[in-house]
Scaffold this motif. Structure first.
Motif, PDB file in Angstrom:
ATOM      1  N   LEU A  84      96.766  39.044  93.272  1.00 21.53           N
ATOM      2  CA  LEU A  84      97.518  37.607  93.853  1.00 21.53           C
ATOM      3  C   LEU A  84      98.167  37.737  94.626  1.00 21.53           C
ATOM      4  CD1 LEU A  84      97.901  34.897  92.735  1.00 21.53           C
ATOM      5  CD2 LEU A  84      99.638  36.074  91.601  1.00 21.53           C
ATOM      6  N   MET A  85      97.060  35.936  95.671  1.00 28.43           N
ATOM      7  CA  MET A  85      98.251  36.712  96.656  1.00 28.43           C
ATOM      8  C   MET A  85      99.009  34.692  96.999  1.00 28.43           C
ATOM      9  SD  MET A  85      95.367  38.537  99.098  1.00 28.43           S
ATOM     10  CE  MET A  85      94.660  38.793  97.361  1.00 28.43           C
ATOM     11  N   MET A  86     100.194  35.192  96.861  1.00 26.26           N
ATOM     12  CA  MET A  86     100.806  34.019  96.970  1.00 26.26           C
ATOM     13  C   MET A  86     101.238  33.500  98.374  1.00 26.26           C
ATOM     14  SD  MET A  86     101.069  33.504  93.483  1.00 26.26           S
ATOM     15  CE  MET A  86     102.519  31.678  93.448  1.00 26.26           C
ATOM     16  N   PHE A 103      95.558  37.916 105.670  1.00 24.52           N
ATOM     17  CA  PHE A 103      94.026  38.927 106.321  1.00 24.52           C
ATOM     18  C   PHE A 103      93.813  40.141 105.969  1.00 24.52           C
ATOM     19  CE2 PHE A 103      92.669  36.177 109.615  1.00 24.52           C
ATOM     20  CZ  PHE A 103      92.599  34.413 108.519  1.00 24.52           C
ATOM     21  N   GLU A 104      95.113  40.804 106.334  1.00 25.36           N
ATOM     22  CA  GLU A 104      95.793  42.167 105.927  1.00 25.36           C
ATOM     23  C   GLU A 104      95.744  42.370 104.251  1.00 25.36           C
ATOM     24  OE1 GLU A 104      99.424  43.647 106.940  1.00 25.36           O
ATOM     25  OE2 GLU A 104      99.156  43.274 108.815  1.00 25.36           O
ATOM     26  N   GLN A 105      96.012  41.392 103.576  1.00 25.56           N
ATOM     27  CA  GLN A 105      95.820  41.507 101.711  1.00 25.56           C
ATOM     28  C   GLN A 105      95.066  41.752 101.705  1.00 25.56           C
ATOM     29  OE1 GLN A 105      98.976  42.063 100.051  1.00 25.56           O
ATOM     30  NE2 GLN A 105      99.716  42.467 101.836  1.00 25.56           N
ATOM     31  N   LEU A 106      93.697  40.490 102.176  1.00 21.79           N
ATOM     32  CA  LEU A 106      92.504  40.857 101.455  1.00 21.79           C
ATOM     33  C   LEU A 106      91.548  41.811 102.242  1.00 21.79           C
ATOM     34  CD1 LEU A 106      91.677  36.715 102.929  1.00 21.79           C
ATOM     35  CD2 LEU A 106      91.572  37.485 100.836  1.00 21.79           C
ATOM     36  N   GLU A 107      92.426  42.498 103.624  1.00 21.90           N
ATOM     37  CA  GLU A 107      91.894  43.439 103.293  1.00 21.90           C
ATOM     38  C   GLU A 107      91.470  44.641 102.515  1.00 21.90           C
ATOM     39  OE1 GLU A 107      91.971  45.090 107.458  1.00 21.90           O
ATOM     40  OE2 GLU A 107      91.883  47.065 106.998  1.00 21.90           O
ATOM     41  N   TYR A 166     105.845  34.182 100.922  1.00 23.84           N
ATOM     42  CA  TYR A 166     104.068  34.341 100.679  1.00 23.84           C
ATOM     43  C   TYR A 166     104.091  36.108 100.335  1.00 23.84           C
ATOM     44  CZ  TYR A 166     104.403  35.688 105.932  1.00 23.84           C
ATOM     45  OH  TYR A 166     105.191  36.236 106.750  1.00 23.84           O
ATOM     46  N   ARG A 167     103.796  36.911  99.310  1.00 25.11           N
ATOM     47  CA  ARG A 167     103.500  37.305  99.042  1.00 25.11           C
ATOM     48  C   ARG A 167     102.791  38.256  97.803  1.00 25.11           C
ATOM     49  NH1 ARG A 167     106.165  33.987  95.929  1.00 25.11           N
ATOM     50  NH2 ARG A 167     107.159  34.332  93.761  1.00 25.11           N
ATOM     51  N   SER A 168     102.565  39.052  97.692  1.00 23.94           N
ATOM     52  CA  SER A 168     101.252  39.716  96.842  1.00 23.94           C
ATOM     53  C   SER A 168     101.850  40.162  95.622  1.00 23.94           C
ATOM     54  CB  SER A 168     100.642  40.315  97.468  1.00 23.94           C
ATOM     55  OG  SER A 168     100.418  41.994  98.077  1.00 23.94           O
ATOM     56  N   PHE A 169     100.727  40.265  94.413  1.00 20.75           N
ATOM     57  CA  PHE A 169     100.557  40.530  93.459  1.00 20.75           C
ATOM     58  C   PHE A 169      99.647  41.949  93.092  1.00 20.75           C
ATOM     59  CE2 PHE A 169     103.753  37.643  93.176  1.00 20.75           C
ATOM     60  CZ  PHE A 169     104.943  38.425  92.706  1.00 20.75           C
TER      61      PHE A 169
END
Lengths: 582, 390
Positions: free
Chosen positions: A326-328, A363-367, A315-318
């Motif tokens: 983009l959160m995978m 949730f951190e990524q969304l924030e 799981y990782r983000s771009f």
């Protein structure tokens, strides 16, 4: 000048060829990615200021081109992208491979040169994390080894998080069963010049042996390798290698960077964190099988490890500029508790789909995404988030009842606590413009996502009011859905009235989705293939569904989005360098 | 209510908690109100700030003591008995302040800043105590019925207003905002000895839905969560202690956050009554950052051992300040100590390195009290040395 400046800088920063090879050579077995570090410590003894290319000594080789599995790229960042190839040269190990990246397909403006090594520990695959001088730019790359040049690949860096982006186009794909059909979908996507990346949402390979899960007629022409169900590391490697001999898949990888996650069939059917439906004791310890599958995945897929010593975390983000994050996700392996078939256990508050760590991260990524002001928040993941029922009913959380008769507990329906946590967070954040992208189910769906879709007071099926996100499900590249269009239509006629949040579905066609994102709206266009029983380039636009910014529910579009203006050229077929050598 | 009664009470209380006496020993720091969004300036306490504890700034705070009570506001004889026991312990062992973990005024809070409830459930029972009380809102403080359903959050505002009222009967009551941070003591480089983080848990977990949209998760719960996370992250205090009404973990009938009121929940209307979102709130704001979490809600005393999801923090349930109850499942969470069916409170003594907790049990009928348990621990969260610049 620019090129020399960049090379000097790169080498000073510890990515000179010498430094790279020193660093790489110091590594121990298994998968390796050459990572450029920014603190000047690439490990080993880099010669700072070395701007020339000290060519590594090549072993003797009299055989054919070692680039049998072509090239690939993936996990693009603003200044980095993973470049992949594999060396097929029997009898050789530790084979140096040079890669060059240029602004143009003629390689007249090379901005990066790097060296990797093809080693037996990593199944002779080579991954190089190239440092590139510009964000949001198309690049051409080519490998060289043993006196041969690879095909020319094309890739693209993403925009910086603070860069303004007007238009993003992503292909979304999943479920490519080699023996169930030709990879026509990959070919169609390969030739779309205006894509920023291809998202692959899992089931890139299938673990079955001959006759277990395939179309017999296709399988006769596309025999499986190895010719049995895959269990060991060598099995998994051979299955990836088989898929990568497919010319359509090779072409798709050659033209676009991929952003991939696995689903169950990269391991075995209906995998969870500690087992799988299609795994039995005779096949050994599941943890061994899982380890083998993870290793082969990292060897063969152009993915960048988030934590080099913990490859099980994918799981990782771009970031695609200000336009989208983009959160995978990994809804399959890392935190999934075992599937249930009981609606009671499905609501067990102790069961998790993501696991605590991934959920916290999400949730951190969304924030972060909301705070940085990204317009769209895309979640790339495997299994359907919105419920699928035989009749939706209001949900009564305090009775642990409701929602309706759910049918597939392998998807989020089987993990009600995790779903409530995610949707509850989106609701609490007041997060607009969350778009969920899903694979796994070999069919096409467009849905609103509501906390309580069966409750008239919580969700209005006619206006979409009460929806807090949207979900688009991409069909399979080749894996089968409903056996006939008639059955598909019948299921649709029943399921849509029974599920107020489901707006459209197609169980029959294979194909792919193009996600077209602008600041004003995010639209999924479904392209369906005429057939996968034979090679074909016939496809048709099936349907488009979009959500306007701030709406959080979907509307139909009878026309697909227009392609981008001035898309860069595709990577050329001709391998000029190789021809020059000949 | 007549002015005579008020005047009489004021007279009566001057002996026990005069304003000047309080100013000498009261809260030693500024408060930071959290009711507004983080960007807004904190509510300023209209009272003049009391001088810091230490003199000359040569030597910082060496230790602090406090008492934690909860669910105390019955106005019944039990509350008075607990108060008397507290008085004796304070006299013998010292105490800088009291933490009131909610349900300050049974059964359904107050409906104005002049409400008799402040007298009956707070001022009068604690008239002989001369320390400030840092209060947190409980479900009964935000309820419109004796059932404590928590669907009238707006009522909690009166308890904040009381903090600022110049007509109150003593200055003991401290609730600068519905959720807030308070700093105590001073160490080197002006770092506080202790920061207290107070959560307003009722809007996050109430049994019944509050249709006042100001208190839903989007407008209140999540902004509070962000505020709290930031406040904790920015805190430079040596000790960090959080207080909330609804437990994170408890062996009483309300149970653990994430599965609160398991047997009762069927009659609740709020889908958040199980505390799933509340659990994540506490973990995201406090996990691995605080040394102690103090809650009430279950009417017993519990010292729950640290759990992985909250990090090294010790988890205290102190909800026996006015009511007592039995455990539902004493094995649910491993404890150092737990006591049911008796009133009581927890006295805590902190030095820089250690914490000492004493659990006192009070007989509801006779007022006799005894030490139930005592245990010393090293400070749970160890300071990470600041990275030295390269």
């Amino acid at each position: 000048m620019k090129r020399r400046d960049f090379l000097v800088k790169s080498s000073a920063a510890g990515v000179s060829l010498v430094a790279l090879s020193a660093c790489n050579g110091a590594g121990s077995g298994g998968e390796e990615v050459v990572t450029a570090t920014s603190d000047g410590n690439a490990g080993g003894s880099g010669l700072a200021g070395t701007s020339g290319l000290a060519k590594p000594a090549m072993p003797e080789w009299g055989g054919p081109s070692p680039f049998q599995h072509s090239v690939a790229s993936g996990d693009p960042l603003a200044r980095q992208v993973i470049l992949w190839t594999r060396i097929t040269a029997e009898g050789l190990d530790e084979v140096p491979v040079i890669v060059r990246v240029s602004r143009d397909p003629e390689f007249s403006d090379v901005v990066y040169e790097g060296v990797g090594y093809a080693r037996s520990q990593a199944d002779y695959t080579v991954k190089i994390d190239a440092m590139l001088p510009e964000a949001n730019t198309t690049w051409f790359y080519q490998f060289e080894s043993l006196g041969y040049f690879s095909a020319i690949g094309r890739t693209k860096t993403t925009a910086h998080g603070d860069q303004s982006v007007e238009h993003l186009r992503l292909a979304v794909m999943a479920c490519a069963n080699y023996s169930y059909g030709y990879f026509n979908a990959y070919r169609k996507v390969a030739f779309r010049r205006d894509l920023d990346a291809v998202l692959f949402l899992g089931d890139y390979i299938y673990e079955y042996g001959p006759g277990e899960y395939g179309d017999p007629e296709v399988e006769a022409l596309r025999p499986l390798d190895p010719p049995h169900g895959i269990v060991t590391l060598s099995d998994y490697r051979r299955r990836y290698a088989l898929n990568r001999t497919d010319q359509d898949l090779q072409e798709c990888h050659r033209q676009h960077p991929f952003i991939c996650v696995w689903d169950d069939h990269e391991f075995a059917d209906n995998t969870w964190s500690d087992g799988a439906a299609n795994h039995n004791e005779g096949e050994g310890d599941f943890s061994d099988r899982k380890r083998a599958a993870v290793q082969a995945y990292y060897e063969w897929m152009p993915i960048r490890p988030v934590l080099p010593d913990r490859q099980v975390r994918i799981y990782r983000s771009f970031e695609f500029g200000q336009l989208a994050s983009l959160m995978m996700l990994d809804t399959r392996l890392i935190g999934r508790d075992q599937q249930t078939d009981s609606p009671v256990t499905a609501r067990d508050r102790n069961r998790s789909l993501l696991g605590d760590d991934q959920q916290n991260w999400l949730f951190e990524q969304l924030e972060h995404s909301q705070t940085r002001g990204a317009q769209w928040h895309l979640l790339g993941q495997q299994v359907m988030l919105a419920p699928l029922t035989l009749g939706a009913l209001p949900d009564t959380a305090n009775l642990d009842l409701g929602g309706g008769a759910q049918v597939n507990y392998d998807q989020w329906d089987g993990y009600e606590t995790s779903r409530r946590a995610l949707l509850g967070r989106i609701e609490a954040m007041g997060l607009d413009n969350a778009v969920v992208l899903t694979g796994d189910i070999h069919s096409s769906w467009a849905m609103d996502v509501s906390l309580d879709p069966g409750n008239w007071f919580a969700y209005n099926r006619f206006t979409g009011e009460g929806s807090i996100a949207v979900e688009f499900v991409t069909p399979a590249v080749s894996s089968p859905g409903a056996p006939t269009k008639g059955i598909s239509d019948l299921a649709k006629a029943f399921l849509i009235p029974a599920n107020p949040h489901i707006k459209w579905l197609d169980f029959y066609h294979r194909g792919y989705m193009i996600l077209d994102v602008t600041p004003e709206r995010c639209q999924a266009d479904w392209f369906h293939l005429e057939t996968v029983s034979e090679p074909s380039n016939q496809e048709h636009f099936a349907m488009g569904w979009y959500t306007a910014s701030g709406d959080n529910h979907i509307q139909a579009s009878k026309v697909p989005c227009a392609p981008k203006h001035n898309a860069p050229p595709l990577a050329p077929e001709h391998n000029v360098q190789q021809e020059a050598l000949a | 209510m007549s002015n005579d009664r008020r005047a009489f009470l004021r007279q009566l209380l001057i002996g026990g908690a005069s304003v000047s006496a309080l100013a000498a020993c009261g809260g030693q720091g500024g408060s930071e109100g959290g009711e507004d969004l983080p960007d807004d300036p904190p509510k300023v306490n209209p009272e003049p700030d009391e001088p810091p504890v230490e003199s000359g700034g040569v030597k910082g705070t060496e230790s602090m003591s406090f008492i934690a009570i909860g669910d105390m506001g019955t106005g019944n004889i039990g509350q008075y008995h607990v108060a008397e026991a507290m008085r004796q312990i304070i006299e013998a062992q010292g105490c800088d302040f009291v933490l009131g973990a909610g349900d300050n005024i049974y059964e359904d809070g107050v409906t104005s800043v002049d409400d008799n409830g402040f007298l009956d459930s707070f001022e009068y029972p604690y008239q002989n105590l001369d320390v400030p009380f840092y209060m947190c809102l409980g479900n009964h403080d935000c309820a419109s019925t004796i059932f404590g359903g928590g669907s009238d959050n707006q009522r909690g505002d009166y308890q904040v207003d009381y903090h600022y009222s110049d007509k109150r009967y003593s200055t003991k009551w401290r609730m600068p905002a519905r959720f807030y941070k308070e700093s105590f003591g001073k160490l080197a480089q002006e770092k506080p000895f202790l920061d207290l983080f107070v959560v307003d848990s009722n809007p996050l977990t109430s049994f019944y839905i509050d249709f006042d949209e100001r208190f839903n998760w989007k407008n209140y719960g999540y902004p509070q969560q962000l505020w709290m996370k930031e406040a904790v992250n920015e805190s430079e205090a040596h000790w960090k202690i959080a207080m909330s009404h609804v437990p994170y973990l408890s062996n009483g009938k309300h149970g653990n956050a994430g599965n609160l009121d398991e047997g009762m929940r069927v009659i609740f209307s709020n889908p958040d009554a199980d505390g799933q979102r509340y659990k994540l709130f506490l973990e995201e704001a406090f996990s691995h950052k605080i040394d102690m979490l103090v809650t009430g809600h279950d009417h017993s005393l519990q010292w729950i051992k640290p759990v992985e999801s909250m990090g090294p923090a010790h988890i205290i349930v102190s909800g026996a300040g006015g009511k007592s109850d039995k455990f539902q499942d004493p094995e649910r969470n491993p404890t150092h100590y737990q006591a049911e069916n008796e009133l009581g409170f927890v006295w805590v003594h902190l030095t820089e390195e250690r914490m000492l907790l004493e659990f006192y049990l009070v007989n509801e009928d006779t007022g006799e009290f005894r030490l139930g348990y005592s245990r010393e621990e090293t400070k749970p969260v160890q300071e990470v040395a600041a990275p030295t610049p390269a």
